[in-house]
Scaffold this active site. Structure first.
Site, PDB file in Angstrom:
ATOM      1  N   ASP A 181      18.378  70.318  33.789  1.00 42.73           N
ATOM      2  CA  ASP A 181      19.153  70.431  32.550  1.00 42.73           C
ATOM      3  C   ASP A 181      18.411  71.291  31.537  1.00 42.73           C
ATOM      4  O   ASP A 181      18.990  72.169  30.898  1.00 42.73           O
ATOM      5  CB  ASP A 181      19.429  69.040  31.960  1.00 42.73           C
ATOM      6  CG  ASP A 181      20.378  68.235  32.831  1.00 42.73           C
ATOM      7  OD1 ASP A 181      20.007  67.955  33.986  1.00 42.73           O
ATOM      8  OD2 ASP A 181      21.487  67.900  32.376  1.00 42.73           O
ATOM      9  N   LYS A 239      19.601  66.214  28.134  1.00 42.00           N
ATOM     10  CA  LYS A 239      18.879  65.063  28.677  1.00 42.00           C
ATOM     11  C   LYS A 239      17.657  65.581  29.433  1.00 42.00           C
ATOM     12  O   LYS A 239      17.727  66.618  30.089  1.00 42.00           O
ATOM     13  CB  LYS A 239      19.788  64.247  29.608  1.00 42.00           C
ATOM     14  CG  LYS A 239      20.944  63.583  28.829  1.00 42.00           C
ATOM     15  CD  LYS A 239      21.668  62.515  29.617  1.00 42.00           C
ATOM     16  CE  LYS A 239      22.470  62.997  30.792  1.00 42.00           C
ATOM     17  NZ  LYS A 239      23.272  64.210  30.607  1.00 42.00           N
ATOM     18  N   GLY A 246      25.233  66.889  34.784  1.00 39.76           N
ATOM     19  CA  GLY A 246      25.978  66.716  36.019  1.00 39.76           C
ATOM     20  C   GLY A 246      27.198  65.841  35.783  1.00 39.76           C
ATOM     21  O   GLY A 246      27.241  65.062  34.832  1.00 39.76           O
ATOM     22  N   SER A 247      28.205  65.979  36.634  1.00 36.57           N
ATOM     23  CA  SER A 247      29.351  65.074  36.559  1.00 36.57           C
ATOM     24  C   SER A 247      28.988  63.764  37.253  1.00 36.57           C
ATOM     25  O   SER A 247      27.930  63.641  37.850  1.00 36.57           O
ATOM     26  CB  SER A 247      30.567  65.713  37.229  1.00 36.57           C
ATOM     27  OG  SER A 247      30.984  66.827  36.473  1.00 36.57           O
ATOM     28  N   GLY A 248      29.878  62.782  37.138  1.00 36.37           N
ATOM     29  CA  GLY A 248      29.621  61.490  37.752  1.00 36.37           C
ATOM     30  C   GLY A 248      29.151  60.448  36.758  1.00 36.37           C
ATOM     31  O   GLY A 248      28.882  59.308  37.129  1.00 36.37           O
ATOM     32  N   HIS A 249      29.034  60.850  35.474  1.00 32.98           N
ATOM     33  CA  HIS A 249      28.585  59.918  34.431  1.00 32.98           C
ATOM     34  C   HIS A 249      29.717  59.567  33.468  1.00 32.98           C
ATOM     35  O   HIS A 249      29.470  59.088  32.355  1.00 32.98           O
ATOM     36  CB  HIS A 249      27.433  60.513  33.632  1.00 32.98           C
ATOM     37  CG  HIS A 249      26.276  60.949  34.455  1.00 32.98           C
ATOM     38  ND1 HIS A 249      25.620  60.102  35.315  1.00 32.98           N
ATOM     39  CD2 HIS A 249      25.661  62.154  34.577  1.00 32.98           C
ATOM     40  CE1 HIS A 249      24.639  60.765  35.914  1.00 32.98           C
ATOM     41  NE2 HIS A 249      24.655  62.010  35.488  1.00 32.98           N
ATOM     42  N   HIS A 259      20.858  59.046  38.266  1.00 34.08           N
ATOM     43  CA  HIS A 259      21.271  59.879  39.395  1.00 34.08           C
ATOM     44  C   HIS A 259      20.810  59.236  40.687  1.00 34.08           C
ATOM     45  O   HIS A 259      20.670  59.896  41.706  1.00 34.08           O
ATOM     46  CB  HIS A 259      20.665  61.277  39.293  1.00 34.08           C
ATOM     47  CG  HIS A 259      20.919  61.925  37.984  1.00 34.08           C
ATOM     48  ND1 HIS A 259      20.025  61.886  36.953  1.00 34.08           N
ATOM     49  CD2 HIS A 259      21.992  62.602  37.535  1.00 34.08           C
ATOM     50  CE1 HIS A 259      20.540  62.519  35.914  1.00 34.08           C
ATOM     51  NE2 HIS A 259      21.723  62.957  36.236  1.00 34.08           N
TER      52      HIS A 259
END
Ligand SMILES: Nc1ncnc2c1ncn2[C@@H]1O[C@H](COP(=O)(O)OP(=O)(O)O)[C@@H](O)[C@H]1O
Ligand SMILES: [Mg+2]
Lengths: 331, 214
Positions: free
Chosen positions: A109, A104, A53-56, A218
């Site tokens: 995922d 991960k 996911g994005s945001g990391h 998350h």
């Protein structure tokens, strides 16, 4: 919600455009896909593809470059990318020596990357996968999905990436990645939540004096909540859990990562690192290398994670090998 | 004339949109607060893709379109799981021009088995299977008793609703909620809830159009 964005729907797209514009010497955007690959891809070596996911950020796109990843796939914020996107990345970076997927350990995922692997295999591309599960906050039992993958994943990118850069075969690169996974442990905590742009509100709340121990990247709840304590006590607790799972003895060599979750000043991360070094020193372990910074973030969450990797000669050498990526440069 | 299969899927999509925040809030409690967002992203894309199909598209084509679109837009755990379910159902629907009881049962069974194989979960692990598997059994039992299909769907919905209540009483051992261990007790599973919403929307759709089956 107070964020510097144009719209929640466009945030991943516009970020990827921004990354590609900032770092053309390192990465290029795969037209029509949420994928960043090395500027020179494909190259005649084993390729590494990761994503999530994005945001990391800077994970994963920031680690695309020499000595680390060949491709990074960006999902929606905190949501695994889809198989077709991963498959495009695999095709774009495959230089004929095969592709290692670094995943991960989250069901989403694993399922999406597995489907992508099946699609690639159907086209005759050699694909292997490793699943990183370094977070000791959640119990590892055969009845559960296993531990989560968090900041320790970076050590897999770095070390397996160095092995691939040195000309290792797919089997060798995978072996090294698995050795890192077996020896890396992490745990984090959060002071404040973060807001996924599409959700518009924080996914949890914490009182002014309250922290969440074992928080996932998350915003998944951790092991428990408690009152805020001095940094040294928090670090001692996290290190207890990490070292209980993977003890270090006098004479062991380790690498350390103190990772900020996005909203924590470096000043505080260094305060954390001081105590981490003290605890490892008291055990007689030698710290071969320390990384401090915002490497695997959780949007604007305040908090940090600690990662300890036990080294042997092989993985130490690969860890210390040069790397050159937008967010990780080492000579 | 509108395509009845497309209309049924659109009804499901509208139900997901109405329940977006509800599903996301359930996921916030034991997951990562994105389930409603994921489902709506998927079904909005599905609406676009179905709009581009010829009006005479058969059930297999519609199901396959739904599957491929969900797989390529939802992400997360639910994308590959629902995507696989629709893909397996599409394979069963291949070459069938009408859906009778026996076909409906094998469609439903293939979908549930697809989720089980992809996610390696079984009933009682606090996932969508806790709504879907009892729903399938109730449906198949109804068909076995020669009940009309809408009544079988009604039975399936009731079973799924009991299933989501049941998820509150168990600890998650699969999916993101499993990281919580005991702390997942008392919470309703978001994926089981979206499965119930899907069946309920299909049931409501069939009641509005008593002459046709989906
Ligand atoms: N292995 C599995 N088998 C079946 N269903 C699962 C499995 N893992 C997760 N789920 C379902 O997926 C739902 C979560 O979906 P979603 O929030 O969209 O994905 P993610 O957990 O990746 O964020 C859960 O509530 C659960 O019902
Ligand atoms: Mg979720």
């Amino acid at each position: 919600m107070k964020k510097i964005i144009n719209s929640p729907e466009q945030v991943v797209e516009e970020m990827l455009q921004g990354v590609a514009l900032a770092h053309p010497q390192y990465v290029k955007r795969l037209e029509g896909f949420n994928v960043l690959v090395r500027a020179g891809a494909p190259s005649p070596k084993v390729a590494l593809v990761s994503g999530g996911g994005s945001g990391h950020e800077p994970t994963h796109g920031g680690f695309v470059g020499k000595g680390m990843l060949d491709g990074a796939v960006a999902g929606a914020v905190f949501t695994s990318p889809t198989p077709d996107q991963v498959f495009e990345a695999v095709k774009a970076v495959n230089g004929g020596k095969g592709v290692l997927l670094v995943i991960k350990n989250y069901t989403g995922d694993v399922l999406n990357f597995e489907m992508a692997g099946e699609m690639a295999a159907a086209e005759g591309i050699e694909v292997e996968k490793v699943v990183v599960d370094d977070d000791v906050a959640v119990e590892n039992s055969t009845w559960t999905t296993g531990r989560r993958g968090i900041a320790g994943t970076l050590f897999v990118h770095k070390i397996a990436g160095a092995k691939a850069e040195a000309g290792g075969s797919l089997a060798e690169v995978k072996r090294v990645a698995e050795k890192v996974i077996a020896n890396v442990r992490s745990m984090g905590m959060a002071l404040s939540p973060c807001t996924v742009p599409a959700a518009g509100k924080p996914s949890f709340t914490l009182a002014e004096d309250e922290v969440e121990i074992g928080m996932g990247i998350h915003g998944e709840p951790g092991t428990h909540r408690e009152a805020l304590r001095p940094a040294d006590e928090i670090v001692a607790h996290l290190m207890d859990k990490i070292l209980a799972d993977n003890p270090v003895a006098a004479g062991d060599e380790v690498a350390v990562m103190v990772n900020g979750l996005g909203g924590t000043p470096l000043m505080e991360l260094y305060v954390v690192n001081r105590k981490v070094a003290e605890i490892l020193g008291a055990k007689g372990a030698a710290i071969a290398k320390t990384y401090v910074g915002n490497l695997m973030t959780s949007l604007e969450m305040a908090g940090f994670s600690i990662t300890v990797l036990k080294l042997d000669r092989e993985i130490k050498e690969l860890l210390l090998a040069p790397a050159d990526t937008p967010a990780f440069v080492q000579f | 004339m509108t395509n009845v299969y497309v209309a049924a899927i659109e009804a499901i999509g509208e139900a997901m949109i109405r329940n977006k925040e509800y599903l996301t809030d359930l996921d916030a409690a034991i997951g990562d607060a994105d389930h409603g967002i994921n489902m709506v992203r998927g079904f909005e894309a599905v609406r676009g893709k179905l709009g581009a199909l010829p009006p005479e598209a058969d059930l297999a084509t519609v199901l396959k379109t739904v599957a491929m679109t969900l797989i390529s837009t939802v992400g997360g755990a639910s994308g590959p799981l629902y995507g696989t379910a629709f893909l397996r159902a599409a394979a069963v629907a291949q070459g069938k021009s009408a859906v009778d009881g026996a076909t409906a049962v094998s469609l439903f069974m293939a979908a549930v088995n697809g989720i089980k194989e992809r996610g390696k979960a079984t009933r009682g692990e606090k996932t969508m299977l806790d709504a879907l598997e009892p729903a399938y059994e109730a449906f198949a039992a109804g068909v076995g008793d020669n009940k009309p299909l809408p009544d079988c769907l009604e039975l399936a919905c009731a079973a799924a609703e009991r299933g989501i209540e049941y998820t509150k009483t168990i600890v998650a051992t699969k999916g993101r909620a499993s990281y919580l261990g005991e702390r997942s007790l008392g919470h309703q599973d978001p994926g089981a809830t979206s499965s119930y919403i899907l069946l309920k929307a299909l049931n409501d759709f069939c009641r509005r159009r008593p002459a046709e089956e989906a």
